[in-house]
Design a protein around this motif. Sequence first.
Motif, PDB file in Angstrom:
ATOM      1  N   GLN A 108       0.849  -1.194   0.000  1.00 57.30           N
ATOM      2  CA  GLN A 108       0.000   0.000   0.000  1.00 57.30           C
ATOM      3  C   GLN A 108       0.882   1.241   0.000  1.00 57.30           C
ATOM      4  N   ARG A 109       0.519   2.227  -0.795  1.00 57.55           N
ATOM      5  CA  ARG A 109       1.247   3.487  -0.862  1.00 57.55           C
ATOM      6  C   ARG A 109       0.273   4.626  -0.561  1.00 57.55           C
ATOM      7  N   VAL A 110       0.700   5.514   0.359  1.00 61.78           N
ATOM      8  CA  VAL A 110      -0.149   6.620   0.793  1.00 61.78           C
ATOM      9  C   VAL A 110       0.652   7.912   0.712  1.00 61.78           C
ATOM     10  N   ALA A 111       0.105   8.913   0.043  1.00 58.91           N
ATOM     11  CA  ALA A 111       0.772  10.217  -0.086  1.00 58.91           C
ATOM     12  C   ALA A 111       0.501  11.064   1.150  1.00 58.91           C
ATOM     13  N   ILE A 112       1.528  11.701   1.679  1.00 54.46           N
ATOM     14  CA  ILE A 112       1.397  12.611   2.816  1.00 54.46           C
ATOM     15  C   ILE A 112       2.125  13.906   2.478  1.00 54.46           C
ATOM     16  N   LYS A 113       1.799  14.967   3.199  1.00 54.38           N
ATOM     17  CA  LYS A 113       2.450  16.249   2.952  1.00 54.38           C
ATOM     18  C   LYS A 113       2.687  16.967   4.265  1.00 54.38           C
ATOM     19  N   ALA A 114       3.717  17.798   4.293  1.00 50.11           N
ATOM     20  CA  ALA A 114       4.034  18.637   5.449  1.00 50.11           C
ATOM     21  C   ALA A 114       3.508  20.038   5.163  1.00 50.11           C
ATOM     22  N   VAL A 115       2.720  20.587   6.107  1.00 47.93           N
ATOM     23  CA  VAL A 115       2.063  21.877   5.916  1.00 47.93           C
ATOM     24  C   VAL A 115       2.636  22.871   6.915  1.00 47.93           C
ATOM     25  N   GLY A 116       2.945  24.080   6.434  1.00 48.56           N
ATOM     26  CA  GLY A 116       3.506  25.126   7.272  1.00 48.56           C
ATOM     27  C   GLY A 116       2.455  25.865   8.073  1.00 48.56           C
TER      28      GLY A 116
END
Length: 291
Positions: free
Chosen positions: A252-260
């Motif tokens: 399984q691949r899940v996209a995540i992001k870092a938010v300022g």
Amino acid sequence: MLQLGWFGLTNPWLLTALISLPALWWLLRIIPPAPKQIRFPAIRFLLGLEPEERTSARTPPWLLLLRLFLAALLIVALAGPVFNPEPELTGEGPLVLVVDDGWAAAPGWDQRLRTLERFAARAQRDNREVILVGTAPDPPAPNVRVLSATDAVRSASTWEAKPWPVDRLAVLEELRAEPLDGAEIVWLSDGVAVSPADRDAAASFARELMRLGPLQVFAEPAAERALLLLPPEIDGERLVVASRRAGSDQPQRVAIKAVGPAGEVLARETLAFDGAATRAEAQFELPLEMS
């Protein structure tokens, strides 16, 4: 309802009308009485006239069979045929729908609502009361709601998941105070246990529900359940983010992001669960001003 494998009938007693088909066959084959001969001198004027239309003295076999077939179809249609019918509810008391509506239920919430509406519709068909129970306590709203089946169908469409965890034991105390004689219980579980203690608590909750009445438990497949995002850790100039998932044997691949602070996206990464792994990590390269 009469269930015959993948086929069911909501009004099977209407099939008794099929025994009237032989009588219908006989009525359709009745031959009109033979004409009487009466001497009429002016008949000579009618001799030689050929009628434009001819009517058969007997009903043609193909038309007779067609009429009987249409009559049989009408009887079966009135019997309420249902394809792939669901099992009937047991007992004669209320239908108790226990729904995990915390943060872990959010990914499959639409599917959960459809299941909820399906069970509420079955209770409506059987004219049974419905008790809706949400396991994520919400102080402004009651956790246990006693509704008619019609109101339960309406309520299900407006239900929303809550961004906090469930507290099943607190709800269980409220549920025990309700009259549940002859009740059937359906638990729509989120299938997520953060720790071994949570797993034991969920098993204990199921046992307590079984003491209140027959229990059915539903949960999404492991690959569709919510992921648990662990607190990030700073490693030098990198931000390490770890996640856990329910047991699965599929990658399984899940996209995540870092938010300022202002909502700007600082970086994007992918959490990759390989094979049957239940833990995955991603590393963000922090900007120099944030290290």
